[in-house]
Design a protein around this motif. Structure first.
Motif, short mmCIF file in Angstrom:
data_model
loop_
_atom_site.label_atom_id
_atom_site.label_comp_id
_atom_site.label_asym_id
_atom_site.label_seq_id
_atom_site.Cartn_x
_atom_site.Cartn_y
_atom_site.Cartn_z
N CYS A 126 11.26 -4.87 -3.21
CA CYS A 126 10.58 -4.73 -4.50
C CYS A 126 11.62 -4.34 -5.53
N ASN A 127 11.64 -5.07 -6.63
CA ASN A 127 12.65 -4.85 -7.66
C ASN A 127 12.43 -3.53 -8.41
N ILE A 128 11.23 -2.96 -8.26
CA ILE A 128 10.92 -1.70 -8.94
C ILE A 128 11.12 -0.51 -8.01
N HIS A 129 10.76 -0.68 -6.73
CA HIS A 129 10.85 0.40 -5.76
C HIS A 129 11.81 -0.04 -4.65
N ASP A 130 13.06 0.37 -4.77
CA ASP A 130 14.11 -0.16 -3.91
C ASP A 130 13.97 0.29 -2.45
N SER A 131 13.18 1.34 -2.19
CA SER A 131 13.01 1.79 -0.81
C SER A 131 11.96 0.97 -0.07
N MET A 132 11.27 0.08 -0.75
CA MET A 132 10.29 -0.80 -0.10
C MET A 132 11.02 -1.93 0.62
N VAL A 133 10.85 -2.00 1.93
CA VAL A 133 11.47 -3.05 2.74
C VAL A 133 10.44 -3.57 3.74
N GLY A 134 10.32 -4.88 3.82
CA GLY A 134 9.44 -5.50 4.79
C GLY A 134 10.08 -6.73 5.39
N TYR A 135 9.47 -7.28 6.43
CA TYR A 135 10.05 -8.43 7.14
C TYR A 135 8.96 -9.44 7.46
N ILE A 136 9.32 -10.71 7.32
CA ILE A 136 8.47 -11.79 7.80
C ILE A 136 9.27 -12.59 8.81
N ILE B 103 -0.23 0.54 -9.13
CA ILE B 103 0.96 0.29 -9.94
C ILE B 103 1.42 -1.13 -9.67
N ARG B 104 2.29 -1.63 -10.51
CA ARG B 104 2.75 -3.01 -10.34
C ARG B 104 4.00 -3.07 -9.47
N VAL C 136 0.85 -1.19 0.00
CA VAL C 136 0.00 0.00 0.00
C VAL C 136 0.88 1.24 0.00
N ASP C 137 0.63 2.15 -0.95
CA ASP C 137 1.40 3.40 -1.04
C ASP C 137 2.91 3.14 -1.10
N LYS C 138 3.28 2.14 -1.86
CA LYS C 138 4.69 1.75 -2.03
C LYS C 138 5.34 1.36 -0.71
N LEU D 209 6.79 -8.95 -11.71
CA LEU D 209 5.94 -7.78 -11.89
C LEU D 209 4.45 -8.15 -12.00
N TYR D 210 3.64 -7.66 -11.05
CA TYR D 210 2.22 -8.00 -11.06
C TYR D 210 1.40 -6.92 -10.38
N SER D 211 0.11 -6.95 -10.65
CA SER D 211 -0.88 -6.14 -9.95
C SER D 211 -1.95 -7.08 -9.41
N GLY D 212 -2.78 -6.58 -8.52
CA GLY D 212 -3.81 -7.45 -7.96
C GLY D 212 -3.22 -8.48 -7.02
#
Length: 219
Positions: A128-138, A90-91, A65-67, A107-110
């Motif tokens: 995310c390979n498109i938005h490098d500032s996206m970082v998350g953890y599991i 965006i994808r 959500v929101d990159k 690359l996908y949407s939905g």
């Protein structure tokens, strides 16, 4: 009569609070400056291995959500599935290099075709390979007794759970996963009867990239 009712209500609330405190171990996690830390994972090792097992895999959600990954940190158990919906218009191209479960959702949407299963314990760093500032953890837990601290750095465990030690993890901690024994924890109670856990963390840069976070976590 009204005042009497209010007094009885206050007394009942006070008793409820005391009972809650009496049946729980409360933890405060703070950094080297004494400031509370949110999103700290506490995974408890219990005395009997059989009682710590989690039955039946679940499917949990790691949204985009929101990159940003939502939530920032997702706690699951070994064998659980994770669905990665893309709620942006965006994808995204979600992936992880982490050894616990490397994967790539091109690359996908939905929604991707199917949720992914995580069978190995540990921490998966997401990017995310498109938005490098996206970082998350599991965080993939083995024990069913696992908590995460709130905005005040607090977490509460039912005191009927008899644990031997706790694994402590935070995304910015200098030590990837810190193990603390029960004896060491109970020695560090503060004036409010909270068990205090201290972590040394490093301040994140305003725009950390996936690559810098991945290297920091030693994955």
């Amino acid at each position: 009569m009204k005042n009497r009712f209010l007094n009885i209500s206050k007394l009942a609330l006070a008793i409820l609070v005391l009972c809650t405190q009496a049946n729980a171990d409360s933890f405060l996690v703070q950094d080297q400056q004494g400031l509370p830390l949110k999103n700290v994972v506490l995974e408890f090792t219990v005395n009997s291995a059989s009682t710590s097992l989690v039955s039946g895999p679940k499917t949990l959600i790691m949204d985009q959500v929101d990159k940003l990954f939502k939530p920032d940190v997702l706690v699951i158990h070994q064998g659980d599935f994770v669905d990665f919906p893309n709620s942006d218009n965006i994808r995204h191209h979600v992936y992880s290099f982490s050894s616990v479960n490397p994967f790539e959702l091109k690359l996908y949407s939905g929604r991707p075709e199917a949720p992914l299963q995580f069978n190995n314990a540990g921490v998966a760093v997401l990017g995310c390979n498109i938005h490098d500032s996206m970082v998350g953890y599991i965080y993939i837990a083995t024990s069913k007794y696992v908590l995460m601290t709130d905005e005040q750095g607090l977490a509460t465990l039912d005191n009927t759970v008899k644990y031997e030690s706790v694994n402590v993890w935070h995304a910015s901690a200098l030590t990837s996963i810190k193990n603390i024994t029960y004896d060491d924890i109970t020695k560090k109670a503060n004036d409010n009867a909270l068990f205090v856990i201290d972590l040394v963390v490093q301040s994140p840069e305003p725009r950390n990239t996936f690559q810098s976070i991945f290297n920091q976590n030693g994955e």
